[in-house]
Design a protein around this motif. Structure first.
Motif, PDB file in Angstrom:
ATOM      1  N   ALA A   1      72.495  38.322   5.860  1.00  0.00           N
ATOM      2  CA  ALA A   1      73.016  36.992   6.134  1.00  0.00           C
ATOM      3  C   ALA A   1      72.833  36.714   7.620  1.00  0.00           C
ATOM      4  O   ALA A   1      73.573  37.255   8.457  1.00  0.00           O
ATOM      5  CB  ALA A   1      74.489  36.902   5.745  1.00  0.00           C
ATOM      6  N   GLY A   2      71.837  35.933   7.956  1.00  0.00           N
ATOM      7  CA  GLY A   2      71.531  35.704   9.358  1.00  0.00           C
ATOM      8  C   GLY A   2      71.078  36.992  10.013  1.00  0.00           C
ATOM      9  O   GLY A   2      70.116  37.633   9.587  1.00  0.00           O
ATOM     10  N   ASN A   3      71.796  37.396  11.072  1.00  0.00           N
ATOM     11  CA  ASN A   3      71.484  38.639  11.770  1.00  0.00           C
ATOM     12  C   ASN A   3      72.376  39.789  11.317  1.00  0.00           C
ATOM     13  O   ASN A   3      72.469  40.805  12.008  1.00  0.00           O
ATOM     14  CB  ASN A   3      71.628  38.446  13.283  1.00  0.00           C
ATOM     15  N   THR A   4      73.040  39.629  10.180  1.00  0.00           N
ATOM     16  CA  THR A   4      73.958  40.650   9.689  1.00  0.00           C
ATOM     17  C   THR A   4      73.373  41.327   8.454  1.00  0.00           C
ATOM     18  O   THR A   4      72.988  40.659   7.489  1.00  0.00           O
ATOM     19  CB  THR A   4      75.332  40.041   9.331  1.00  0.00           C
ATOM     20  N   LEU A   5      73.327  42.644   8.522  1.00  0.00           N
ATOM     21  CA  LEU A   5      72.869  43.446   7.379  1.00  0.00           C
ATOM     22  C   LEU A   5      74.096  43.825   6.561  1.00  0.00           C
ATOM     23  O   LEU A   5      75.041  44.435   7.092  1.00  0.00           O
ATOM     24  CB  LEU A   5      72.158  44.698   7.884  1.00  0.00           C
ATOM     25  N   ILE A   6      74.124  43.458   5.294  1.00  0.00           N
ATOM     26  CA  ILE A   6      75.290  43.695   4.434  1.00  0.00           C
ATOM     27  C   ILE A   6      74.936  44.763   3.412  1.00  0.00           C
ATOM     28  O   ILE A   6      73.974  44.615   2.646  1.00  0.00           O
ATOM     29  CB  ILE A   6      75.728  42.400   3.722  1.00  0.00           C
ATOM     30  N   ILE A   7      75.708  45.841   3.410  1.00  0.00           N
ATOM     31  CA  ILE A   7      75.484  46.956   2.492  1.00  0.00           C
ATOM     32  C   ILE A   7      76.763  47.168   1.709  1.00  0.00           C
ATOM     33  O   ILE A   7      77.834  47.379   2.289  1.00  0.00           O
ATOM     34  CB  ILE A   7      75.111  48.242   3.256  1.00  0.00           C
ATOM     35  N   THR A   8      76.676  47.115   0.367  1.00  0.00           N
ATOM     36  CA  THR A   8      77.850  47.289  -0.490  1.00  0.00           C
ATOM     37  C   THR A   8      77.576  48.375  -1.520  1.00  0.00           C
ATOM     38  O   THR A   8      76.436  48.807  -1.704  1.00  0.00           O
ATOM     39  CB  THR A   8      78.213  45.981  -1.221  1.00  0.00           C
ATOM     40  N   GLY A   9      78.629  48.789  -2.194  1.00  0.00           N
ATOM     41  CA  GLY A   9      78.458  49.785  -3.236  1.00  0.00           C
ATOM     42  C   GLY A   9      79.754  50.092  -3.957  1.00  0.00           C
ATOM     43  O   GLY A   9      80.773  49.424  -3.753  1.00  0.00           O
ATOM     44  N   ILE A  10      79.685  51.094  -4.814  1.00  0.00           N
ATOM     45  CA  ILE A  10      80.836  51.507  -5.615  1.00  0.00           C
ATOM     46  C   ILE A  10      81.077  53.002  -5.414  1.00  0.00           C
ATOM     47  O   ILE A  10      80.196  53.733  -4.975  1.00  0.00           O
ATOM     48  CB  ILE A  10      80.620  51.191  -7.107  1.00  0.00           C
ATOM     49  N   THR A  11      82.286  53.442  -5.737  1.00  0.00           N
ATOM     50  CA  THR A  11      82.650  54.838  -5.539  1.00  0.00           C
ATOM     51  C   THR A  11      83.825  55.217  -6.422  1.00  0.00           C
ATOM     52  O   THR A  11      84.601  54.357  -6.850  1.00  0.00           O
ATOM     53  CB  THR A  11      83.016  55.103  -4.065  1.00  0.00           C
ATOM     54  N   SER A  12      83.937  56.517  -6.673  1.00  0.00           N
ATOM     55  CA  SER A  12      85.101  57.051  -7.385  1.00  0.00           C
ATOM     56  C   SER A  12      86.228  57.391  -6.427  1.00  0.00           C
ATOM     57  O   SER A  12      87.332  57.739  -6.858  1.00  0.00           O
ATOM     58  CB  SER A  12      84.698  58.320  -8.144  1.00  0.00           C
ATOM     59  N   LEU A  13      85.978  57.322  -5.120  1.00  0.00           N
ATOM     60  CA  LEU A  13      87.013  57.632  -4.140  1.00  0.00           C
ATOM     61  C   LEU A  13      88.154  56.622  -4.219  1.00  0.00           C
ATOM     62  O   LEU A  13      87.956  55.458  -4.550  1.00  0.00           O
ATOM     63  CB  LEU A  13      86.422  57.647  -2.729  1.00  0.00           C
ATOM     64  N   ALA A  14      89.353  57.082  -3.885  1.00  0.00           N
ATOM     65  CA  ALA A  14      90.546  56.251  -4.009  1.00  0.00           C
ATOM     66  C   ALA A  14      90.566  55.152  -2.957  1.00  0.00           C
ATOM     67  O   ALA A  14      89.974  55.291  -1.873  1.00  0.00           O
ATOM     68  CB  ALA A  14      91.785  57.122  -3.870  1.00  0.00           C
ATOM     69  N   PRO A  15      91.235  54.024  -3.258  1.00  0.00           N
ATOM     70  CA  PRO A  15      91.377  52.967  -2.254  1.00  0.00           C
ATOM     71  C   PRO A  15      91.974  53.515  -0.963  1.00  0.00           C
ATOM     72  O   PRO A  15      92.819  54.412  -0.978  1.00  0.00           O
ATOM     73  CB  PRO A  15      92.322  51.970  -2.929  1.00  0.00           C
ATOM     74  N   ALA A  16      91.534  52.972   0.162  1.00  0.00           N
ATOM     75  CA  ALA A  16      91.961  53.339   1.512  1.00  0.00           C
ATOM     76  C   ALA A  16      91.313  54.622   2.021  1.00  0.00           C
ATOM     77  O   ALA A  16      91.548  55.022   3.165  1.00  0.00           O
ATOM     78  CB  ALA A  16      93.473  53.444   1.619  1.00  0.00           C
ATOM     79  N   THR A  17      90.481  55.293   1.190  1.00  0.00           N
ATOM     80  CA  THR A  17      89.756  56.474   1.670  1.00  0.00           C
ATOM     81  C   THR A  17      88.713  56.051   2.702  1.00  0.00           C
ATOM     82  O   THR A  17      87.933  55.130   2.453  1.00  0.00           O
ATOM     83  CB  THR A  17      89.064  57.198   0.511  1.00  0.00           C
ATOM     84  N   PRO A  18      88.669  56.702   3.890  1.00  0.00           N
ATOM     85  CA  PRO A  18      87.658  56.344   4.888  1.00  0.00           C
ATOM     86  C   PRO A  18      86.255  56.720   4.422  1.00  0.00           C
ATOM     87  O   PRO A  18      86.041  57.748   3.782  1.00  0.00           O
ATOM     88  CB  PRO A  18      88.060  57.177   6.119  1.00  0.00           C
ATOM     89  N   ILE A  19      85.303  55.875   4.741  1.00  0.00           N
ATOM     90  CA  ILE A  19      83.886  56.138   4.477  1.00  0.00           C
ATOM     91  C   ILE A  19      83.137  55.963   5.797  1.00  0.00           C
ATOM     92  O   ILE A  19      83.324  54.960   6.507  1.00  0.00           O
ATOM     93  CB  ILE A  19      83.328  55.193   3.405  1.00  0.00           C
ATOM     94  N   ALA A  20      82.304  56.944   6.129  1.00  0.00           N
ATOM     95  CA  ALA A  20      81.518  56.886   7.359  1.00  0.00           C
ATOM     96  C   ALA A  20      80.080  56.515   7.035  1.00  0.00           C
ATOM     97  O   ALA A  20      79.551  56.885   5.989  1.00  0.00           O
ATOM     98  CB  ALA A  20      81.576  58.240   8.074  1.00  0.00           C
ATOM     99  N   TRP A  21      79.431  55.793   7.934  1.00  0.00           N
ATOM    100  CA  TRP A  21      78.024  55.470   7.753  1.00  0.00           C
ATOM    101  C   TRP A  21      77.243  55.772   9.028  1.00  0.00           C
ATOM    102  O   TRP A  21      77.769  55.698  10.145  1.00  0.00           O
ATOM    103  CB  TRP A  21      77.821  54.015   7.323  1.00  0.00           C
ATOM    104  N   ASP A  22      75.989  56.119   8.845  1.00  0.00           N
ATOM    105  CA  ASP A  22      75.128  56.513   9.956  1.00  0.00           C
ATOM    106  C   ASP A  22      73.735  55.970   9.684  1.00  0.00           C
ATOM    107  O   ASP A  22      73.103  56.320   8.683  1.00  0.00           O
ATOM    108  CB  ASP A  22      75.098  58.038  10.069  1.00  0.00           C
ATOM    109  N   LEU A  23      73.248  55.088  10.565  1.00  0.00           N
ATOM    110  CA  LEU A  23      71.953  54.424  10.386  1.00  0.00           C
ATOM    111  C   LEU A  23      70.905  55.120  11.254  1.00  0.00           C
ATOM    112  O   LEU A  23      71.090  55.292  12.458  1.00  0.00           O
ATOM    113  CB  LEU A  23      72.055  52.948  10.763  1.00  0.00           C
ATOM    114  N   HIS A  24      69.787  55.528  10.626  1.00  0.00           N
ATOM    115  CA  HIS A  24      68.719  56.232  11.327  1.00  0.00           C
ATOM    116  C   HIS A  24      67.414  55.453  11.192  1.00  0.00           C
ATOM    117  O   HIS A  24      67.163  54.805  10.164  1.00  0.00           O
ATOM    118  CB  HIS A  24      68.485  57.628  10.724  1.00  0.00           C
TER     119      HIS A  24
END
Length: 420
Positions: free
Chosen positions: A175-198
């Motif tokens: 969206a414009g200059n914003t890269l949007i990445i979404t997904g699904i998981t079995s992890l519980a709500p409020a669990t932290p998720i880390a991301w690393d772009l290479h």
């Protein structure tokens, strides 16, 4: 006249006997002129699989293409199974190569059954006018006890399905200059998720990463939760990239117990649909989208989920059928050998029909996207390529006609043989 009468009667009798002899010789069943019959294998705890499905089996003199049903009826009182709840399933009849009795199999989800005594009723059935079901007389009956924690050893028990932790990514959007990445998981709500772009050079992801960050899991539906990442202002320039997303089911220190996934992509993004996902069309305000699908296997239970712009309470129709139906290359088989447990089909092969259909309702989501889910059991699926189609079509049960809506999303996906 009497002599001629007896002569004609003898000829007719001889022809009848000859016809019966030929029928018996050519029949794959030992007693083709006797009423249909069946047996029920003993029901034990081994009859309950890891998905909490009760697998009932037995033998029958019915042919592989016959209509055979299995009904489970709860018994409110000992010896009295009237007035209780009941569930019905169409049995799968599996031909036996040696010419003996065919095998049959039926599956029931135990999660909706309460502890009680149950009666198993095996019967034939036929279809009447307006798709009504005409149940035949029972050809076999049996009983078992679904017990609670205090039940004796003769009872069977429910099993709690084990969900392997996962994180999956949906197709990327920009969206414009914003890269949007979404997904699904079995992890519980409020669990932290880390991301690393290479950045990726010569098929190798550069280290250290170009940018990093964190997000948290938000509540989804049916135990399938969601996450979203927005890379603002620093949207990478043209090139090849890999993003790694990871989280910890037990919220302990990484990497202990970590679950992760990675996704390679190119900037500018390819907005064409590929792989086994169907994302929200770029810029669309009116849509149905299918979340990333897991690997599907026969004899499995899966929750298929997605997002939509439709309001909560809107009905959706789900249809799963062989992908070859779309190009007209699918042929029905009348060969009993094609209906065995190892039967497969592709877009160019003869196969046996299998699939599923049903309805679901849209539920409230977050961020302007509502959610939907559909439970898919693949116990009656032959391995092959299937098309999953979700739409806002409706079905009029009064006129027995389909009313087409204006939205749909489809994805071709392979169903592999039983993984066990």
């Amino acid at each position: 006249m009497k002599k001629k009468y007896f002569t004609y009667a003898g000829i007719v009798a001889a022809l009848i006997l000859l016809g019966m002899f030929v029928s018996i010789c050519l029949s794959t069943y030992p007693f083709p002129f006797l009423p249909p019959s069946a047996t029920i294998d003993p029901v034990t705890n081994t009859s309950v699989d890891e998905n909490n499905m009760l697998i009932l089996t037995g033998t029958t003199t019915l042919s592989w293409y016959a209509n055979m049903s299995v009904t489970l009826s709860s018994c409110p009182l000992p010896g009295n199974c009237t007035g209780g709840t009941s569930s019905w399933d169409e049995a799968t009849i599996i031909p036996v190569a040696d010419g003996g009795r065919n095998r049959w199999r039926s599956e029931f989800d135990l999660s909706s059954h309460t502890p009680a005594d149950y009666q198993i009723t095996v019967a034939t059935y036929s279809s009447g006018s307006n798709y009504s079901l005409i149940q035949g007389a029972p050809i076999a009956t049996g009983r078992f006890t679904l017990g609670d924690d205090n039940a004796g050893p003769e009872a069977i028990h429910k099993r709690s399905p084990v969900v392997q932790p996962y994180i999956r990514t949906n197709p990327l959007m920009q969206a414009g200059n914003t890269l949007i990445i979404t997904g699904i998981t079995s992890l519980a709500p409020a669990t932290p998720i880390a991301w690393d772009l290479h950045t990726v050079t010569n098929i190798t992801a550069a280290s250290p990463g170009e940018s990093q960050g964190t997000t948290v899991v938000i509540e989804g539906t049916e135990g399938v939760n969601r996450w979203s990442i927005a890379i603002n202002n620093g949207t990478p320039g043209p090139g090849q990239y890999q993003i790694v997303i990871s989280g910890n089911p037990a919220a302990d220190a990484s990497p202990t117990g970590a679950v992760s996934t990675s996704l390679n992509f190119a900037v500018p993004l390819n907005t064409g649909i590929s792989g086994n996902t169907t994302g929200k069309p770029p810029g669309s305000l009116h849509y149905i989208a299918i979340d990333t699908l897991p690997d599907l296997h026969a004899d499995g239970v899966y929750v298929i989920t997605g997002t939509t712009s439709l309001p909560a309470g809107q009905g959706l129709m789900m249809n799963v059928y062989p992908a070859a139906f779309e190009n007209g290359s699918y042929n029905f088989s009348v060969n009993a050998r094609d209906t065995g447990p190892n039967a497969t089909f592709s877009e160019t092969e003869v196969g046996v029909f299998s699939g599923a259909s049903g309805g679901t309702l849209v539920v409230n989501g977050t961020g302007g996207e509502n959610l939907w889910s559909f439970d898919l059991a693949t116990y009656k699926f032959a391995p092959g390529v299937y098309l999953i189609n979700v739409s806002n079509d409706d079905f009029d049960t009064t006129t027995m006609t389909r009313k087409y809506g204006d939205l749909f999303s489809a994805r071709a996906v392979p169903v592999y043989g039983n993984s066990s």
